[in-house]
Design an enzyme around this catalytic site. Structure first.
Site, PDB file in Angstrom:
ATOM      1  N   SER A   1       6.410 -20.210 -20.178  1.00  0.00           N
ATOM      2  CA  SER A   1       5.684 -19.014 -19.371  1.00  0.00           C
ATOM      3  C   SER A   1       6.332 -17.780 -18.700  1.00  0.00           C
ATOM      4  O   SER A   1       5.799 -17.271 -18.483  1.00  0.00           O
ATOM      5  CB  SER A   1       4.999 -19.702 -18.414  1.00  0.00           C
ATOM      6  OG  SER A   1       3.623 -20.045 -18.548  1.00  0.00           O
TER       7      SER A   1
ATOM      8  N   LYS B   1       5.631 -14.571 -19.868  1.00  0.00           N
ATOM      9  CA  LYS B   1       5.298 -13.551 -19.052  1.00  0.00           C
ATOM     10  C   LYS B   1       5.887 -12.099 -18.464  1.00  0.00           C
ATOM     11  O   LYS B   1       5.495 -11.163 -17.598  1.00  0.00           O
ATOM     12  CB  LYS B   1       4.281 -14.088 -17.395  1.00  0.00           C
ATOM     13  CG  LYS B   1       3.207 -15.150 -18.713  1.00  0.00           C
ATOM     14  CD  LYS B   1       2.638 -16.151 -16.840  1.00  0.00           C
ATOM     15  CE  LYS B   1       1.472 -16.688 -17.807  1.00  0.00           C
ATOM     16  NZ  LYS B   1       1.696 -18.167 -18.011  1.00  0.00           N
TER      17      LYS B   1
ATOM     18  N   SER C   1       1.525 -18.381 -12.010  1.00  0.00           N
ATOM     19  CA  SER C   1       1.598 -17.780 -14.127  1.00  0.00           C
ATOM     20  C   SER C   1       0.370 -18.497 -14.177  1.00  0.00           C
ATOM     21  O   SER C   1       0.429 -18.799 -15.494  1.00  0.00           O
ATOM     22  CB  SER C   1       2.936 -19.372 -13.939  1.00  0.00           C
ATOM     23  OG  SER C   1       3.005 -19.364 -15.548  1.00  0.00           O
TER      24      SER C   1
ATOM     25  N   LYS D   1      10.544 -16.301 -12.426  1.00  0.00           N
ATOM     26  CA  LYS D   1       9.523 -16.764 -14.049  1.00  0.00           C
ATOM     27  C   LYS D   1       9.752 -18.163 -14.323  1.00  0.00           C
ATOM     28  O   LYS D   1      10.731 -18.262 -14.484  1.00  0.00           O
ATOM     29  CB  LYS D   1       8.815 -15.730 -14.324  1.00  0.00           C
ATOM     30  CG  LYS D   1       8.049 -15.949 -14.989  1.00  0.00           C
ATOM     31  CD  LYS D   1       6.628 -15.574 -14.121  1.00  0.00           C
ATOM     32  CE  LYS D   1       5.143 -16.423 -14.498  1.00  0.00           C
ATOM     33  NZ  LYS D   1       6.243 -18.487 -13.808  1.00  0.00           N
TER      34      LYS D   1
END
Length: 467
Positions: free
Chosen positions: A103, A106, A163, A291
């Site tokens: 993730s 992202k 997320s 993140k």
């Protein structure tokens, strides 16, 4: 009578001799006694300066000893630590190896959406309708249904904090018309940013097998990104969008009023968690993003950023063994940076460069025009490092400089280089040299007089050279 006079003169001479001798002895004693305290004081000062130097002075003249990266015993597949303004690399372990980022992908979606809003092409309050792809997306999600309507800001927060894969796909489809069209934007941005290993298959970081079948990429090429590329991406986020923390630092978010619980930020290291029972052991001073990521193939990853004492650092760890481990390893990496390095300004913006105070501009009222640096320049150096050894190399482009010139016109560059103890590389950076004021064109009469003067000067020099 004559005999008495001679006796008197002899007696007086002896008395004068005795007085001078006594005076000389007294003067010598006075000098000795007066010099003695000075000698003692001087010796005392010398002893103090060599053996009892104040700690503050010692700290200012000695460089911090940088521990080796091996001493950190990092349990990672790869890691990197950079200072985002200069791009300096402070720590590097396999940072160029392409790995599945999960993730952390992202971050690119976040960057593109925020950039389009910044450009005015979209607004945070724009309402979008959830399509089939987003509704069928699995993994971490907020359970969007096809036809649901939400603002870009609501979905952006769900993506940045929780997320949420479905929120991410919904944003991608709204921006580009389809997720794969958005993926092309992601890959184009990666090239522009100088990310050399990155390839995006989707907007989320999911493995292709976990995507809805009809929306998978045709080439079957999985998403990969090195730790260095993740750091570069994070660098663009924190520099181009300095308000990023308005989203990434949110500890929890109530997406819908009917939801039984808020979305909890997967980033346990947020400084905001310092008083949260479950997370306070991970909370890190100054940390406000960015993140996390996890899939079976990527293991546990984290791109973090923190700011202390005016210095921001970006760290990336990839392939750690657990959700807790990624934060433990990140703490090691960030501590390495903040404990051992500090920023040092080498030149301020609009500063004069010694030895290059002016540049010659033809046909200007004042042919010598002052020049200054176009921007500030700083290096991140070991704490206590002596930066007086920084070298500067000026490259002027005086050819073709003809008035009129506006203030701020680039007239050359100055390159600074520095090699400090504890650093493997020589730091080097170039800034522009610009005019500090307008260079107005001289009138025709002044130019005529100047030309006449130059003519006779050349003539005189020519005659002088004949002899």
């Amino acid at each position: 009578m004559e005999l008495n006079l001679k006796h008197h003169k002899t007696l007086r001479a002896r008395q004068n001799f005795i007085r001078k001798s006594v005076a000389s002895v007294m003067l010598l004693n006075m000098l000795c006694f007066s010099l003695a305290p000075v000698t003692v004081l001087a010796e005392g000062e010398q002893t103090e300066s060599t053996s009892t130097k104040p700690a503050a002075v010692q700290a200012a003249t000695s460089t911090t000893k940088i521990p080796s990266v091996e001493a950190l015993d990092l349990q990672v597949r790869s890691a990197v630590l950079i200072e985002p303004v200069s791009g300096q690399i402070l720590l590097d372990i396999n940072s160029d190896v392409a790995l599945p980022p999960a993730s952390m992908t992202k971050m690119m979606t976040e960057y593109i959406v925020a950039d389009l809003v910044k450009q005015g092409k979209f607004a945070w309050d724009d309402v979008l309708t959830v399509q089939k792809n987003a509704a069928q997306t699995v993994g971490s999600r907020i359970f969007l249904a096809e036809g649901d309507q939400h603002t870009i800001k609501e979905l952006y927060i769900a993506m940045a904090v929780g997320s949420a894969n479905d929120a991410t796909v919904a944003l991608a489809e709204h921006v580009a018309g389809s997720e794969q069209a958005f993926v092309k934007m992601m890959n184009d941005e990666a090239k522009r940013m100088g990310m050399t290993t990155a390839h995006f298959a989707n907007s989320t970081g999911l493995s292709i097998a976990d995507m809805p079948k009809e929306f998978r990429p045709a080439d079957g090429q999985e998403t990969v990104m090195s730790a260095m590329d993740a750091a570069i991406l994070a660098k663009y986020i924190v520099t181009d969008h300095p308000d990023f923390a308005e989203f990434t630092a949110i500890p929890k978010y109530q997406f819908r009023k009917r939801d039984t619980a808020p979305i909890i930020n997967y980033n346990w290291m947020l400084e905001a968690n310092k008083n949260v029972t479950n997370f306070k052991q991970f909370a890190y001073e100054g940390l406000d993003g960015l993140k996390t990521g996890h899939t079976a193939s990527a293991l546990y990853c984290f791109t973090g950023t923190a700011e202390r004492n005016g210095m921001r650092l970006v760290s990336v760890v990839m392939g750690t063994s657990s959700d807790k481990a990624r934060f433990v390893e990140t703490r090691k990496v960030l501590d390495f940076g903040f404990n051992n390095f500090e920023p040092k300004q080498i030149i301020a913006p609009k500063a004069t460069v010694a030895g290059t105070e002016t540049v010659t501009v033809k046909k200007a009222k004042n042919t010598e025009v002052p020049v200054v640096s176009g921007e500030a320049l700083s290096f991140v150096v070991p704490k206590g490092a002596d930066t007086s050894t920084v070298e500067a190399k000026v490259n002027l482009t005086e050819e073709g400089l003809v008035a009129p010139l506006k203030q701020g016109t680039k007239v050359g560059t100055v390159t600074y280089s520095y090699k400090a103890d504890g650093l493997n590389e020589t730091l080097e950076k170039t800034v522009d040299l610009i005019t500090a004021e307008d260079a107005d064109k001289a009138g025709w009469f002044k130019l005529l007089l100047r030309a006449i003067g130059e003519f006779f000067s050349d003539l005189f020099n020519g005659i002088k050279n004949l002899f």
